[in-house]
Scaffold this motif. Structure first.
Motif, PDB file in Angstrom:
ATOM      1  N   LYS A  40       0.814  -1.221   0.000  1.00 56.44           N
ATOM      2  CA  LYS A  40       0.000   0.000   0.000  1.00 56.44           C
ATOM      3  C   LYS A  40       0.852   1.277   0.000  1.00 56.44           C
ATOM      4  CE  LYS A  40      -3.722  -2.441   0.419  1.00 56.44           C
ATOM      5  NZ  LYS A  40      -4.089  -3.050  -0.839  1.00 56.44           N
ATOM      6  N   VAL A  41       1.973   1.276   0.734  1.00 54.31           N
ATOM      7  CA  VAL A  41       2.754   2.519   0.868  1.00 54.31           C
ATOM      8  C   VAL A  41       3.958   2.570  -0.065  1.00 54.31           C
ATOM      9  CG1 VAL A  41       2.009   2.964   3.236  1.00 54.31           C
ATOM     10  CG2 VAL A  41       4.113   1.672   2.850  1.00 54.31           C
ATOM     11  N   MET A  42       4.421   1.399  -0.546  1.00 55.64           N
ATOM     12  CA  MET A  42       5.536   1.299  -1.492  1.00 55.64           C
ATOM     13  C   MET A  42       6.801   2.026  -1.017  1.00 55.64           C
ATOM     14  SD  MET A  42       4.173  -0.694  -3.617  1.00 55.64           S
ATOM     15  CE  MET A  42       5.185  -0.779  -5.072  1.00 55.64           C
ATOM     16  N   ASP A  45      10.855   2.145   4.543  1.00 54.56           N
ATOM     17  CA  ASP A  45      10.941   2.808   5.851  1.00 54.56           C
ATOM     18  C   ASP A  45       9.560   3.101   6.427  1.00 54.56           C
ATOM     19  OD1 ASP A  45      13.708   2.750   5.715  1.00 54.56           O
ATOM     20  OD2 ASP A  45      13.839   4.734   4.779  1.00 54.56           O
ATOM     21  N   VAL A  46       8.675   3.628   5.581  1.00 59.39           N
ATOM     22  CA  VAL A  46       7.308   3.929   6.029  1.00 59.39           C
ATOM     23  C   VAL A  46       6.606   2.633   6.430  1.00 59.39           C
ATOM     24  CG1 VAL A  46       5.051   4.817   5.292  1.00 59.39           C
ATOM     25  CG2 VAL A  46       7.132   6.029   4.632  1.00 59.39           C
ATOM     26  N   ALA A  47       6.795   1.583   5.630  1.00 57.66           N
ATOM     27  CA  ALA A  47       6.165   0.290   5.929  1.00 57.66           C
ATOM     28  C   ALA A  47       6.644  -0.236   7.281  1.00 57.66           C
ATOM     29  CB  ALA A  47       6.471  -0.723   4.826  1.00 57.66           C
ATOM     30  N   GLU A  48       7.947  -0.105   7.552  1.00 50.55           N
ATOM     31  CA  GLU A  48       8.510  -0.561   8.827  1.00 50.55           C
ATOM     32  C   GLU A  48       7.918   0.241   9.994  1.00 50.55           C
ATOM     33  OE1 GLU A  48      10.326  -2.819  11.464  1.00 50.55           O
ATOM     34  OE2 GLU A  48      10.389  -3.243   9.325  1.00 50.55           O
ATOM     35  N   ASP A  49       7.797   1.564   9.810  1.00 47.19           N
ATOM     36  CA  ASP A  49       7.201   2.414  10.856  1.00 47.19           C
ATOM     37  C   ASP A  49       5.757   1.999  11.141  1.00 47.19           C
ATOM     38  OD1 ASP A  49       9.547   3.825  11.024  1.00 47.19           O
ATOM     39  OD2 ASP A  49       8.822   5.574   9.895  1.00 47.19           O
ATOM     40  N   ILE A  85      -2.372   2.860   7.812  1.00 46.49           N
ATOM     41  CA  ILE A  85      -1.987   3.246   6.437  1.00 46.49           C
ATOM     42  C   ILE A  85      -2.837   4.436   5.995  1.00 46.49           C
ATOM     43  CG2 ILE A  85      -2.052   2.515   4.016  1.00 46.49           C
ATOM     44  CD1 ILE A  85      -1.401  -0.385   5.147  1.00 46.49           C
ATOM     45  N   ILE A  86      -4.143   4.360   6.257  1.00 47.16           N
ATOM     46  CA  ILE A  86      -5.047   5.467   5.895  1.00 47.16           C
ATOM     47  C   ILE A  86      -4.629   6.734   6.639  1.00 47.16           C
ATOM     48  CG2 ILE A  86      -7.426   6.317   6.103  1.00 47.16           C
ATOM     49  CD1 ILE A  86      -8.307   3.371   5.569  1.00 47.16           C
ATOM     50  N   ASP A  87      -4.336   6.614   7.947  1.00 48.10           N
ATOM     51  CA  ASP A  87      -3.871   7.769   8.724  1.00 48.10           C
ATOM     52  C   ASP A  87      -2.609   8.363   8.112  1.00 48.10           C
ATOM     53  OD1 ASP A  87      -5.949   7.300  10.451  1.00 48.10           O
ATOM     54  OD2 ASP A  87      -4.707   6.459  12.059  1.00 48.10           O
ATOM     55  N   PHE A  89      -1.618   8.304   4.983  1.00 49.30           N
ATOM     56  CA  PHE A  89      -1.919   9.048   3.759  1.00 49.30           C
ATOM     57  C   PHE A  89      -2.651  10.356   4.055  1.00 49.30           C
ATOM     58  CE2 PHE A  89      -1.286   4.924   1.477  1.00 49.30           C
ATOM     59  CZ  PHE A  89      -0.204   5.355   0.735  1.00 49.30           C
ATOM     60  N   ARG A  90      -3.544  10.338   5.030  1.00 46.75           N
ATOM     61  CA  ARG A  90      -4.249  11.573   5.406  1.00 46.75           C
ATOM     62  C   ARG A  90      -3.262  12.628   5.886  1.00 46.75           C
ATOM     63  NH1 ARG A  90      -8.911   8.669   8.505  1.00 46.75           N
ATOM     64  NH2 ARG A  90     -10.393   8.380   6.827  1.00 46.75           N
ATOM     65  N   LYS A  91      -2.347  12.213   6.758  1.00 45.76           N
ATOM     66  CA  LYS A  91      -1.340  13.130   7.297  1.00 45.76           C
ATOM     67  C   LYS A  91      -0.482  13.715   6.185  1.00 45.76           C
ATOM     68  CE  LYS A  91       0.085  10.866  10.889  1.00 45.76           C
ATOM     69  NZ  LYS A  91       0.952  10.056  11.672  1.00 45.76           N
ATOM     70  N   ASN A  92      -0.072  12.859   5.260  1.00 44.16           N
ATOM     71  CA  ASN A  92       0.840  13.310   4.199  1.00 44.16           C
ATOM     72  C   ASN A  92       0.152  14.146   3.136  1.00 44.16           C
ATOM     73  OD1 ASN A  92       2.823  12.139   5.598  1.00 44.16           O
ATOM     74  ND2 ASN A  92       3.253  10.511   4.141  1.00 44.16           N
ATOM     75  N   LYS A  93      -1.157  14.027   3.030  1.00 42.84           N
ATOM     76  CA  LYS A  93      -1.882  14.885   2.075  1.00 42.84           C
ATOM     77  C   LYS A  93      -1.883  16.320   2.609  1.00 42.84           C
ATOM     78  CE  LYS A  93      -3.682  12.087  -1.117  1.00 42.84           C
ATOM     79  NZ  LYS A  93      -2.561  11.182  -1.161  1.00 42.84           N
ATOM     80  N   ARG A  94      -1.996  16.466   3.918  1.00 37.62           N
ATOM     81  CA  ARG A  94      -2.041  17.791   4.525  1.00 37.62           C
ATOM     82  C   ARG A  94      -0.669  18.443   4.587  1.00 37.62           C
ATOM     83  NH1 ARG A  94      -4.470  16.488   9.807  1.00 37.62           N
ATOM     84  NH2 ARG A  94      -5.097  14.558   8.934  1.00 37.62           N
ATOM     85  N   MET A  95       0.364  17.633   4.758  1.00 37.69           N
ATOM     86  CA  MET A  95       1.699  18.193   4.916  1.00 37.69           C
ATOM     87  C   MET A  95       2.636  17.629   3.860  1.00 37.69           C
ATOM     88  SD  MET A  95       2.018  17.870   9.027  1.00 37.69           S
ATOM     89  CE  MET A  95       1.890  16.096   8.979  1.00 37.69           C
ATOM     90  N   PRO A  96       2.733  18.292   2.710  1.00 36.68           N
ATOM     91  CA  PRO A  96       3.630  17.785   1.680  1.00 36.68           C
ATOM     92  C   PRO A  96       5.069  17.809   2.178  1.00 36.68           C
ATOM     93  CG  PRO A  96       2.458  19.758   0.926  1.00 36.68           C
ATOM     94  CD  PRO A  96       2.060  19.515   2.334  1.00 36.68           C
ATOM     95  N   LYS A  97       5.831  16.765   1.802  1.00 41.39           N
ATOM     96  CA  LYS A  97       7.218  16.690   2.248  1.00 41.39           C
ATOM     97  C   LYS A  97       8.131  17.191   1.134  1.00 41.39           C
ATOM     98  CE  LYS A  97       7.387  12.368   3.293  1.00 41.39           C
ATOM     99  NZ  LYS A  97       7.648  11.031   3.801  1.00 41.39           N
TER     100      LYS A  97
END
Length: 193
Positions: A40-42, A45-49, A85-87, A89-97
Motif C-alpha cells: 500500500k505505501v511502497m 521505511d514507512v512500511a517498517e514504521d 496506512i489510511i492515517d 496518507f491523510r497526514k501526508n496529504k495535509r503536509m507535503p514533504k
C-alpha cells in the motif's frame, strides 16, 4: 512435525504474562502483514514504521484487556495496519514533504488539474463502456454483478435478496466475470486508463 499453537491461545497466554507468545505471533504473521503494508505505501521505511505502530497498538489493546476477537487475530491486526496506512496518507496529504534539496519546486506540491480532468474523462468512458458490456450479460449474472460491484453487497446479502444459495450467487458472479472477459476479448475493447 511441529505442532502449531493456535493464535487465540498465544494471545491468551500473552495477556496472562508470557511475553514470548507475542514474539511467536509477530514471527508467524510478520511476512504477511509487512507485505500488505508495503504493497500500500511502497516505501520500506514507512512500511517498517507502520508495522511497528501496528504492534504498539496491538500490545496496548491486549494489555488493556480490550481484545475480544477470539480466533481472528490476523484479520484484527490487518485492520489496525489498514487504519494506520489510511492515517499515514491523510497526514501526508495535509503536509507535503520536501526532501533532498533546498530548491523549492511548486510543481512537486500542486497537481496538474488538466491531467486530472483527462483521467476523469477516460474513467467516465470506461464506466460507460462497462455499463454497455454488463447489459449483454444474462439477467441472473447481471443482477449479481451489479449487487456485488455497484451496491457493495456481500454474497450473503445477495443470496438473501435473490433467494438463491451463496454458492449459486458466487457461481453467477464467476460466470459474469468470465462472460465479461469473453465480450471484451471478442470486441477488442481496452478497459484501462
Amino acid at each position: 512435525m511441529e505442532l502449531q499453537i493456535d493464535d487465540s491461545i498465544l494471545v491468551k497466554n500473552y495477556i496472562a504474562g508470557d511475553e514470548k507468545c507475542l514474539e511467536a505471533l509477530i514471527n508467524r504473521h510478520n511476512q504477511r502483514i509487512s507485505s500488505f503494508i508495503y504493497s500500500k505505501v511502497m516505501d520500506r521505511d514507512v512500511a517498517e514504521d507502520i508495522f511497528q505502530d501496528t504492534f504498539i497498538k496491538v500490545i496496548k489493546t491486549l494489555k488493556r484487556g480490550s481484545y475480544s476477537e477470539e480466533g481472528k487475530f490476523l484479520p484484527w491486526v490487518m485492520r489496525i495496519a489498514h487504519n494506520l496506512i489510511i492515517d499515514h496518507f491523510r497526514k501526508n496529504k495535509r503536509m507535503p514533504k520536501f526532501e533532498g534539496s533546498d530548491d523549492f519546486n511548486i510543481f512537486s506540491v500542486i497537481k496538474d488539474e488538466k491531467l486530472n480532468a483527462e483521467k476523469q474523462i477516460i474513467k467516465d468512458q470506461i464506466d460507460s463502456d462497462l455499463t454497455l458490456l454488463i447489459e449483454e450479460l444474462p439477467e441472473d449474472q447481471k443482477e449479481v454483478l451489479i449487487m456485488r460491484i455497484y451496491k457493495d453487497m456481500s454474497f450473503k446479502e445477495i443470496s438473501e435478496n435473490t433467494g438463491v444459495s451463496i454458492n449459486t450467487a458466487l457461481g453467477r458472479m464467476r460466470y459474469a466475470l468470465i462472460n465479461l472477459r469473453k465480450i471484451v476479448e471478442r470486441n477488442n475493447i481496452v478497459l484501462t486508463n
